[in-house]
Design a protein around this motif. Structure first.
Motif, PDB file in Angstrom:
ATOM      1  N   LEU A 100      15.526  -1.161   0.309  1.00  0.00           N
ATOM      2  CA  LEU A 100      14.855  -0.059  -0.374  1.00  0.00           C
ATOM      3  C   LEU A 100      15.598   0.332  -1.657  1.00  0.00           C
ATOM      4  CD1 LEU A 100      12.313   1.386   0.427  1.00  0.00           C
ATOM      5  CD2 LEU A 100      13.671   3.129   1.557  1.00  0.00           C
ATOM      6  N   LEU A 138       7.428  -1.941   1.955  1.00  0.00           N
ATOM      7  CA  LEU A 138       7.218  -0.980   3.039  1.00  0.00           C
ATOM      8  C   LEU A 138       7.259  -1.664   4.399  1.00  0.00           C
ATOM      9  CD1 LEU A 138       6.453   1.792   4.180  1.00  0.00           C
ATOM     10  CD2 LEU A 138       4.077   1.243   3.731  1.00  0.00           C
ATOM     11  N   VAL A 179      10.867  -2.946   5.278  1.00  0.00           N
ATOM     12  CA  VAL A 179      11.785  -1.832   5.550  1.00  0.00           C
ATOM     13  C   VAL A 179      11.428  -1.173   6.880  1.00  0.00           C
ATOM     14  CG1 VAL A 179      12.494   0.445   4.743  1.00  0.00           C
ATOM     15  CG2 VAL A 179      12.301  -1.421   3.130  1.00  0.00           C
ATOM     16  N   LEU A 180      10.136  -0.972   7.109  1.00  0.00           N
ATOM     17  CA  LEU A 180       9.673  -0.365   8.354  1.00  0.00           C
ATOM     18  C   LEU A 180      10.090  -1.225   9.546  1.00  0.00           C
ATOM     19  CD1 LEU A 180       8.024   1.982   9.475  1.00  0.00           C
ATOM     20  CD2 LEU A 180       5.980   0.598   9.243  1.00  0.00           C
ATOM     21  N   ASN A 211      13.700  -0.707  10.299  1.00  0.00           N
ATOM     22  CA  ASN A 211      13.924   0.616  10.891  1.00  0.00           C
ATOM     23  C   ASN A 211      13.491   0.656  12.345  1.00  0.00           C
ATOM     24  OD1 ASN A 211      15.180   1.964   8.809  1.00  0.00           O
ATOM     25  ND2 ASN A 211      13.259   2.623   7.876  1.00  0.00           N
ATOM     26  N   LEU A 212      12.327   0.014  12.655  1.00  0.00           N
ATOM     27  CA  LEU A 212      11.861  -0.051  14.047  1.00  0.00           C
ATOM     28  C   LEU A 212      12.871  -0.798  14.906  1.00  0.00           C
ATOM     29  CD1 LEU A 212       8.073  -0.847  13.511  1.00  0.00           C
ATOM     30  CD2 LEU A 212       8.984   1.148  14.693  1.00  0.00           C
ATOM     31  N   ASP A 241      15.969   1.364  15.517  1.00  0.00           N
ATOM     32  CA  ASP A 241      15.710   2.397  16.529  1.00  0.00           C
ATOM     33  C   ASP A 241      15.719   1.789  17.926  1.00  0.00           C
ATOM     34  OD1 ASP A 241      15.576   4.352  14.696  1.00  0.00           O
ATOM     35  OD2 ASP A 241      13.465   4.870  14.992  1.00  0.00           O
ATOM     36  N   ARG A 301      19.200   0.874  18.982  1.00  0.00           N
ATOM     37  CA  ARG A 301      19.994   2.051  19.346  1.00  0.00           C
ATOM     38  C   ARG A 301      19.652   2.493  20.764  1.00  0.00           C
ATOM     39  NH1 ARG A 301      19.516   6.222  15.186  1.00  0.00           N
ATOM     40  NH2 ARG A 301      17.391   6.167  15.887  1.00  0.00           N
ATOM     41  N   LEU A 344       8.240   7.758  10.580  1.00  0.00           N
ATOM     42  CA  LEU A 344       9.021   6.536  10.362  1.00  0.00           C
ATOM     43  C   LEU A 344       8.500   5.784   9.132  1.00  0.00           C
ATOM     44  CD1 LEU A 344      11.438   5.127  11.651  1.00  0.00           C
ATOM     45  CD2 LEU A 344       9.856   3.559  12.728  1.00  0.00           C
ATOM     46  N   SER A 397      10.480   5.017   5.587  1.00  0.00           N
ATOM     47  CA  SER A 397      10.647   3.656   5.064  1.00  0.00           C
ATOM     48  C   SER A 397       9.940   3.467   3.726  1.00  0.00           C
ATOM     49  CB  SER A 397      10.073   2.630   6.049  1.00  0.00           C
ATOM     50  OG  SER A 397      10.484   2.904   7.350  1.00  0.00           O
ATOM     51  N   MET A 398       9.298   4.538   3.220  1.00  0.00           N
ATOM     52  CA  MET A 398       8.443   4.402   2.052  1.00  0.00           C
ATOM     53  C   MET A 398       9.233   4.216   0.755  1.00  0.00           C
ATOM     54  SD  MET A 398       5.269   4.438   1.229  1.00  0.00           S
ATOM     55  CE  MET A 398       4.193   5.345   2.300  1.00  0.00           C
ATOM     56  N   PRO A 399       8.926   3.142  -0.011  1.00  0.00           N
ATOM     57  CA  PRO A 399       9.494   3.076  -1.354  1.00  0.00           C
ATOM     58  C   PRO A 399       8.777   4.115  -2.225  1.00  0.00           C
ATOM     59  CG  PRO A 399       8.218   1.087  -0.855  1.00  0.00           C
ATOM     60  CD  PRO A 399       8.052   2.015   0.300  1.00  0.00           C
ATOM     61  N   PHE A 433       8.736   5.086  -5.251  1.00  0.00           N
ATOM     62  CA  PHE A 433       8.186   4.735  -6.569  1.00  0.00           C
ATOM     63  C   PHE A 433       6.818   4.084  -6.408  1.00  0.00           C
ATOM     64  CE2 PHE A 433       9.651   0.400  -5.780  1.00  0.00           C
ATOM     65  CZ  PHE A 433      10.747   0.618  -4.988  1.00  0.00           C
ATOM     66  N   TRP A 434       6.625   3.356  -5.308  1.00  0.00           N
ATOM     67  CA  TRP A 434       5.331   2.722  -5.029  1.00  0.00           C
ATOM     68  C   TRP A 434       4.326   3.753  -4.535  1.00  0.00           C
ATOM     69  CZ3 TRP A 434       3.201   1.346   0.023  1.00  0.00           C
ATOM     70  CH2 TRP A 434       2.079   0.504  -0.067  1.00  0.00           C
ATOM     71  N   ARG A 469      11.502  14.368  12.161  1.00  0.00           N
ATOM     72  CA  ARG A 469      12.221  13.644  13.218  1.00  0.00           C
ATOM     73  C   ARG A 469      13.359  14.487  13.787  1.00  0.00           C
ATOM     74  NH1 ARG A 469      12.240   7.721  13.258  1.00  0.00           N
ATOM     75  NH2 ARG A 469      14.489   7.644  13.380  1.00  0.00           N
TER      76      ARG A 469
END
Lengths: 302, 335
Positions: free
Chosen positions: A234, A279, A282-283, A286-287, A290, A293, B138, B142-144, B146-147, B219
């Motif tokens: 990111l 997106l 990156v998502l 992250n999933l 999680d 963890r 979530l 994770s969102m960019p 700028f996009w 969260r």
């Protein structure tokens, strides 16, 4: 087979406990989000490895006669450019496929750089304590006070724009997290009996640090690393978008986005698709983080 | 309490020195010497170069130079922009209200949606609403951004024509800056049309900048609430026969708020850096866009001074948050 599967979830009183990996998979696979994340990561990884085979065109091959062709399902689109082309007629699909190489490389290089240096600094701080620890931790505190993207921008401004410098900048920015985690775990492990036993049996400092204490820090580090990859992708994409990361014509997703920003009104696909890739990837990390963890953290298991 | 104040404040001094060191060496790590960097691509002749070296004290030892630099910084002199020749501090002060206005709106947006969403998700654990909130947050996390900004412009400004594409206010309105916050200034002049124009310009940047903090706050609120709802005193409150709303609003929420306050405090640094990206997308005339332009124009004094100012502000805000936290949570003070 069904019996062994049941063992992983509800260990029976008699019989041997399940293998740690099997137990881990039992917890991990119960988390649908994490499994989906893993699947996406495997998919992106395959795309990166097989880019030369999968991509219909070279990522930098231009053909101005087909510039700004829409994706195939839209009017004017063609099946020879499935996801359309950009302003100078480069195939978007091919660039996205090659871009996955860059993004994964960025994530892995950044995390490798910061984990290795962070673990060494954290081990030193936690093992030797004293003035060395105070110095290392104060420097890390200072780094944490400066907003991360600002720090990364300043570092890139000093070193000059470019993918390598952007990766170094992001790695430096995330370093304090790894140092803190490692130091905290080392300090709590050092007071345990197995360390005392190792010291009594005459193990050297390096041996205690690296082969006794370090393996017990790994679960937390794995989780942090997985979340770190997503942060790295990111941040590097953000730097690319600001013109400070990978430079055009590199097919890095953030750079692609910045590169075709001016065409956003005429051609939605040149901007939407690279962002969607960022997106999704990156998502997915992250999933995965999680899920790891939940599966590795003994506190949450109980 | 006094001891806590002292240790926390003493941490500020090395941090400030660290920042000045970064800012001071920044301009020296750029290829060529500072005079060449300041002169830019036009170049400079040798005699003038030597004269400038003496004038700026660049012929002195590095440590002396650093001492002189600290002296100038403490007296508020951060140099002049090599592009506009305006002092860095004046440029910063002129643009900073725009950044604060945007950051405050984004923070409000994130709090007003994030906290209720987190509380409702925790109370209805494992419901569809809970899964929805967690999935959306979530994704937001994770969102960019700028996009995200470009997508919103594409949809709301271009497709639907509801909101303006960029800027802070329509050019037909001229507002004399009194506070620098356009929403306040337009109201002071009781110019309704200008107020609505400024508000419309704020909507999309607020959403974009607020998305990341919103996800984090939702969260965090959910997990803090879940932890508190499992405590014994909640069971006691329920057993006493208190209504569910009263248990959640009075007994649980107030205690869950403590970790949430810390997270909100930490988000302020995130807001200022997020502003760099958001301002670039929406051509928002704030300090973030100014810094990025400075990098592209190689305006090193602006970069040097702006980075230091922004760093000091974030540091001060973090300090204030820590101190407030120490006041509301006595357990922190004594450790």
């Amino acid at each position: 087979m069904t019996d062994t599967m049941n063992d992983t979830v509800v260990p029976t009183i008699h019989g041997s406990p399940p293998h740690p990996l099997r137990e881990f998979w039992g917890y991990f696979s119960g988390n649908h989000g994490a499994v989906a994340g893993l699947a996406i990561i495997v998919f992106v990884l395959l795309m990166a490895i097989l880019a030369d085979v999968l991509a219909p065109y070279a990522p930098d091959m231009t053909n101005t006669s087909v510039a700004l062709t829409p994706p195939f399902w839209q009017e004017g689109g063609s099946t020879s450019y499935l996801l359309g082309t950009d302003a100078i007629g480069r195939d978007i699909l091919s660039r996205l496929i090659y871009g996955s190489r860059l993004s994964l490389a960025i994530g892995i290089v950044v995390v490798a750089l910061s984990v290795i240096s962070g673990v060494v600094l954290g081990l030193i701080a936690g093992y030797f304590r004293g003035i060395l620890e105070i110095f290392i931790m104060r420097v890390m505190d200072i780094m944490l006070t400066i907003p991360s993207l600002l720090l990364a921008i300043v570092i890139v401004a000093i070193l000059g724009p470019g993918l390598m410098n952007a990766m170094i900048a992001v790695a430096l920015v995330v370093l304090p997290h790894y140092v803190r985690i490692t130091r905290a775990t080392v300090i709590s492990e050092m007071s345990k009996d197995y360390v005392t036993a190792a010291i009594v049996s005459g193990a050297g400092k390096l041996r205690i640090m690296f082969s006794e204490v370090l393996p017990n820090c790994t679960p937390l580090l794995i989780v942090q690393a997985s979340l770190g990859i997503s942060a790295a992708i990111l941040d590097a994409a953000a730097l690319g978008f600001l013109g400070l990361g990978a430079q055009p014509p590199s097919p890095e997703w953030g750079t692609m986005l910045a590169d075709s920003r001016e065409f956003v009104l005429r051609a939605w696909w040149v901007v939407t698709l690279p962002g969607l890739m960022i997106l999704t990837t990156v998502l997915a990390f992250n999933l995965l983080g999680d899920g790891l963890r939940d599966a590795l953290d003994p506190k949450l298991k109980r | 309490m006094f001891r806590f104040l002292l240790t926390r404040i003493s941490l500020v001094i090395p941090t400030f020195i660290g920042m000045t060191l970064v800012a001071f060496f920044l301009i020296r790590l750029v290829p060529g010497d500072p005079i060449e960097a300041l002169a830019g691509e036009r170049g400079i002749d040798a005699t003038r170069h030597a004269a400038l070296l003496v004038e700026y004290g660049l012929d002195k030892p590095l440590l002396t130079q650093y001492g002189l630099y600290i002296g100038r910084v403490l007296s508020g002199d951060l140099g002049r922009s090599i592009v506009t020749h305006e002092t860095v501090i004046n440029e910063f002060l002129a643009l900073f209200p725009a950044t604060i206005e945007l950051a405050l709106c984004a923070a409000l947006f994130a709090l007003l949606i994030g906290i209720p969403a987190g509380v409702i998700a925790a109370v209805n654990r494992n419901s569809i609403f809970d899964h929805g909130v967690m999935g959306i947050s979530l994704t937001g996390y994770s969102m960019p951004i700028f996009w995200w900004g470009l997508l919103l412009i594409l949809f709301f400004s271009v497709q639907l024509g509801w909101t303006p594409v960029s800027g802070r206010i329509a050019v037909i309105h001229f507002i004399e800056p009194t506070t620098g916050f356009l929403l306040v200034d337009t109201l002071l002049e009781s110019d309704k049309a200008a107020f609505w124009s400024a508000a419309a310009h704020l909507i999309l940047p607020t959403i974009v900048l607020g998305t990341n903090p919103l996800a984090t706050i939702a969260r965090m609120t959910r997990s803090a609430m879940l932890e508190v709802l499992g405590e014994d005193y909640i069971r006691t409150a329920r057993a006493k026969g208190l209504s569910p709303t009263r248990v959640v609003a009075l007994h649980a929420f107030r205690n869950a708020l403590i970790p949430v306050v810390t997270v909100v405090g930490l988000q302020i640094g995130v807001l200022f850096t997020g502003a760099i990206l958001t301002e670039t997308i929406f051509s928002w005339p704030g300090v973030g866009k100014w810094l990025i332009e400075a990098i592209h124009r190689r305006d090193y004094p602006v970069l040097q001074g702006g980075m230091l100012l922004l760093g000091v502000i974030v540091m001060t805000v973090n300090l204030l948050v820590d101190l407030t936290y120490g006041i509301i949570n006595p357990r922190i003070r004594h450790t």
